[in-house]
Motif scaffolding. Structure first.
Motif, PDB file in Angstrom:
ATOM      1  N   ASP A  23       0.855  -1.183   0.000  1.00  0.00           N
ATOM      2  CA  ASP A  23       0.000   0.000   0.000  1.00  0.00           C
ATOM      3  C   ASP A  23       0.893   1.236   0.000  1.00  0.00           C
ATOM      4  N   SER A  24       0.660   2.148  -0.889  1.00  0.00           N
ATOM      5  CA  SER A  24       1.503   3.339  -1.005  1.00  0.00           C
ATOM      6  C   SER A  24       1.307   4.311   0.146  1.00  0.00           C
ATOM      7  N   ASN A  25       0.273   4.137   0.935  1.00  0.00           N
ATOM      8  CA  ASN A  25      -0.005   5.054   2.038  1.00  0.00           C
ATOM      9  C   ASN A  25       0.669   4.648   3.341  1.00  0.00           C
ATOM     10  N   MET A  26       1.440   3.579   3.328  1.00  0.00           N
ATOM     11  CA  MET A  26       2.133   3.134   4.535  1.00  0.00           C
ATOM     12  C   MET A  26       3.267   4.093   4.896  1.00  0.00           C
ATOM     13  N   ASP A  27       3.630   4.110   6.173  1.00  0.00           N
ATOM     14  CA  ASP A  27       4.814   4.862   6.579  1.00  0.00           C
ATOM     15  C   ASP A  27       6.050   4.096   6.129  1.00  0.00           C
ATOM     16  N   ASN A  28       7.029   4.820   5.658  1.00  0.00           N
ATOM     17  CA  ASN A  28       8.307   4.249   5.228  1.00  0.00           C
ATOM     18  C   ASN A  28       8.154   3.159   4.175  1.00  0.00           C
ATOM     19  N   VAL A  29       7.218   3.309   3.268  1.00  0.00           N
ATOM     20  CA  VAL A  29       6.992   2.305   2.229  1.00  0.00           C
ATOM     21  C   VAL A  29       8.209   2.211   1.311  1.00  0.00           C
ATOM     22  N   PHE A  30       8.947   3.301   1.169  1.00  0.00           N
ATOM     23  CA  PHE A  30      10.141   3.269   0.332  1.00  0.00           C
ATOM     24  C   PHE A  30      11.139   2.240   0.848  1.00  0.00           C
TER      25      PHE A  30
END
Length: 99
Positions: A31-38
């Motif tokens: 999910d792109s809205n997660m924290d620290n997805v990068f």
């Protein structure tokens, strides 16, 4: 002896294919809205790097596999460091909230 080497190479290529499949599913489902997805994506691409190393060994390209094994941690660290200290608005707004 040659048969054993071929079996080991086939096993390594199959393991690499399984790792690539698992990492691809993980990247797609993120999910792109997660924290620290990068950083999660970078970790999954690290799994792909290991799969490429296994595939290179399975194909008999030992020097390329060794070079890839040595270089990939430095590249991943450089990419994450550049992202962390970048000048984009998302990172700067998150840093202001955490301070």
């Amino acid at each position: 002896m040659s048969f054993i080497v071929e079996v080991i190479q086939a096993i390594l290529i199959i393991m690499a294919a399984i790792l690539i499949f698992i990492a691809a599913i993980g990247i797609i489902r993120l999910d792109s809205n997660m924290d620290n997805v990068f950083y999660v994506r970078l970790h999954l691409f690290g799994v792909l790097d290991v799969a490429c190393i296994l595939a290179s060994i399975g194909l008999g390209q030992y020097l390329i596999a060794l070079l890839y094994l040595i270089i990939t941690p430095f590249v991943a660290h450089a990419i994450s460091n550049a992202y962390f200290y970048s000048e984009d608005k998302i990172n700067k707004s998150e840093d202001k909230e955490n301070v």
